[in-house]
Design a protein around this motif. Structure first.
Motif, short mmCIF file in Angstrom:
data_model
loop_
_atom_site.label_atom_id
_atom_site.label_comp_id
_atom_site.label_asym_id
_atom_site.label_seq_id
_atom_site.Cartn_x
_atom_site.Cartn_y
_atom_site.Cartn_z
N GLN A 199 0.83 -1.19 0.00
CA GLN A 199 0.00 0.00 0.00
C GLN A 199 0.87 1.25 0.00
OE1 GLN A 199 -2.64 -0.31 3.34
NE2 GLN A 199 -3.93 -1.83 2.36
N ALA A 200 0.35 2.31 -0.64
CA ALA A 200 1.09 3.56 -0.68
C ALA A 200 1.20 4.15 0.71
CB ALA A 200 0.39 4.55 -1.62
N ALA A 201 2.35 4.76 0.99
CA ALA A 201 2.56 5.38 2.30
C ALA A 201 1.61 6.57 2.46
CB ALA A 201 4.00 5.84 2.42
N PRO A 202 1.05 6.75 3.66
CA PRO A 202 0.16 7.89 3.86
C PRO A 202 0.92 9.21 3.77
CG PRO A 202 0.63 6.77 5.94
CD PRO A 202 1.18 5.91 4.85
N VAL A 203 0.18 10.28 3.54
CA VAL A 203 0.78 11.60 3.39
C VAL A 203 1.22 12.14 4.75
CG1 VAL A 203 0.29 13.99 2.76
CG2 VAL A 203 -0.53 12.13 1.33
N SER A 204 2.45 12.66 4.82
CA SER A 204 2.95 13.27 6.05
C SER A 204 2.75 14.78 5.97
CB SER A 204 4.43 12.95 6.24
OG SER A 204 4.97 13.69 7.33
N LEU A 205 2.17 15.36 7.02
CA LEU A 205 1.93 16.80 7.07
C LEU A 205 2.98 17.54 7.89
CD1 LEU A 205 -1.95 16.87 7.62
CD2 LEU A 205 -0.66 16.79 5.48
N SER A 206 3.98 16.81 8.41
CA SER A 206 4.98 17.46 9.26
C SER A 206 5.93 18.30 8.42
CB SER A 206 5.77 16.40 10.03
OG SER A 206 6.44 15.53 9.13
N LYS A 207 6.43 19.40 9.01
CA LYS A 207 7.42 20.25 8.36
C LYS A 207 8.10 21.10 9.42
CE LYS A 207 4.72 24.42 7.56
NZ LYS A 207 4.55 25.59 6.69
N VAL A 208 9.24 21.69 9.05
CA VAL A 208 9.98 22.59 9.92
C VAL A 208 10.24 23.87 9.14
CG1 VAL A 208 12.09 22.96 11.24
CG2 VAL A 208 11.08 20.68 11.15
N THR A 209 9.81 25.01 9.68
CA THR A 209 10.07 26.30 9.05
C THR A 209 11.05 27.07 9.91
OG1 THR A 209 7.88 26.39 8.01
CG2 THR A 209 9.06 28.47 8.27
N LEU A 210 12.20 27.42 9.33
CA LEU A 210 13.23 28.16 10.06
C LEU A 210 12.95 29.66 9.95
CD1 LEU A 210 16.44 26.19 9.02
CD2 LEU A 210 14.93 25.81 10.98
#
Length: 414
Positions: A199-210
């Motif tokens: 199965q396709a990996a689920p979408v990740s919404l995590s991010k880091v903004t500097l």
């Protein structure tokens, strides 16, 4: 809507305590996405059809915009609707002043449609508008539908599978010792179960903004220290009025071909140093020293995906430090009108992004990010530092002096 390429700009007024916001788009059939690939946002910047692309943020005059490029002529025939959405990071939209979207002709910069979203309170995501097909043509509709469940709630409402953060499993309860079971006749062997399709990996919404207040992040803590890391620089090409038409006697729009070069200085643990740049065809190599490769030389920043470096993090022990920087090769005398976004996307872990500040000095070289291997950690430091070369000194030599690389330089050209 015209059938030319359109730039959708999510905009708001920045200030102390104002949350960040992100633009996104969903391509729908029957009100739902066909797959997670129909979601375009900061972690998945381009649709496979090439019809929708997330361009990134820029800031000017106290206003921030996050842009999507939508080419309606390239949208697949099956797609009925393109949702234009926004999500807040670090607060609710009630804290975001002057929120709205503008739809512009991407080539001319003229405004086709605008919608100002008013009266937001606790919402952390919004569907601001949508493009939809009607009788063979594309139209735009303002929506203004809010969600208090953030980007995750909005995305799942349209059929996206979102990756949930891993939670620690509870410790097992202590078990009392048991007597071994009596010997029995083993059951007959069961036929092997055929493997199921992956199965396709689920979408990740995590991010880091500097930001200036939080300028660095540990890739080690983010789990992003293996595989390939893509470093992208994206910018927008502007049209400027310059010169006069000799016969008509009025200003003529002249297109300046702004050519920016993404580069990197590297220092390896064996003491070797060098530069990765298109000048002199020093494109590097990914699977042998210096384990850094420049994908190509993009002279637009907007038509394709900008300029990209790839760093082989499987060889992180070979790195001492890497300084990513950008120079102006032609088309401008400084970065004064440039509003660019830098994104570092590890193969594993959250992407890291930041915007360049407004340039107020006659700079032709900007240090973007410094990646340092401390021996136990891999640190990304936001630099966003505009440098001004002295007369007769190249941009490359200028950034070398500023960061103490200690290399010898000779003239070169593409």
């Amino acid at each position: 809507m015209p059938t030319t390429a359109l730039r959708v700009e999510l905009g708001w007024r920045s200030g102390p305590g104002v949350p960040d916001a992100d633009a996104s788009a969903l391509l729908l059939v029957g009100g739902k996405v066909r797959s997670d690939g129909d979601f375009v946002f900061y972690n998945q910047s381009e649709h496979s059809s090439g019809a929708v692309r997330h361009e990134g943020k820029r800031e000017a005059g106290g206003r921030v915009t996050d842009s999507l490029l939508v080419d309606l002529a390239r949208v697949e025939p099956a797609i009925e609707t393109v949702i234009l959405a926004a999500s807040a990071d670090g607060g609710a939209f009630g804290q975001v002043p002057d929120l709205g979207i503008e739809v512009k002709d991407a080539a001319q910069g003229t405004v086709v449609a605008r919608f100002d979203s008013m009266g937001a309170t606790v919402e952390t995501a919004f569907v601001l508008g949508e493009f939809y097909r009607r009788q063979g043509a594309w139209k735009f509709r303002a929506v203004g539908q809010g969600y208090s469940s953030g980007l995750e709630g909005l995305a799942t409402d349209y059929g996206i599978t979102v990756d949930e953060p891993q939670k620690a499993a509870p410790a097992p309860a202590p078990m009392a010792p048991q007597a071994p079971p009596p010997m029995t006749t083993p059951p007959p062997a069961m036929p092997p179960v055929p493997p199921s399709a992956p199965q396709a990996a689920p979408v990740s919404l995590s991010k880091v903004t500097l930001t200036k207040a939080a300028p660095s992040v540990s890739l080690t803590e983010q789990g992003g220290t293996s595989g390939a890391m893509r470093v992208n620089l994206n910018w927008q090409v502007r049209k400027q009025f310059s010169g006069w038409a000799s016969k008509l006697g009025r200003p003529v729009a002249m297109h300046n071909d702004l050519d920016l070069d993404l580069c990197a200085l590297y220092e390896l643990t064996d003491g070797s140093k060098g530069v990765i740049q298109s000048l002199g065809n020093a494109y590097g190599a990914l699977h042998q020293p210096p384990y850094i490769h420049l994908d190509g030389d993009d002279r637009t920043g907007a038509v394709s995906s900008g300029e990209n470096l790839t760093i082989n993090l499987d060889q992180q022990r070979a790195f001492r430090r890497i300084l990513v920087f950008v120079t102006i090769y032609q088309g401008a005398r400084s970065f004064a009108d440039l509003h660019a976004t830098v994104t570092l996307t590890p193969q594993h872990g959250a992407p890291v992004d930041f915007s360049l500040d407004e340039c107020t000095v006659p700079s032709t070289v900007c240090a973007l990010a410094l990646i340092t291997n401390t021996g136990s950690d891999l640190i990304v430091q936001r630099e966003a530092r505009y440098l001004v070369p002295e007369r007769g000194v190249s941009p490359q030599r200028t950034v070398d002096y500023a960061y103490g690389w200690g290399m010898n330089w000779t003239p070169g050209r593409k």
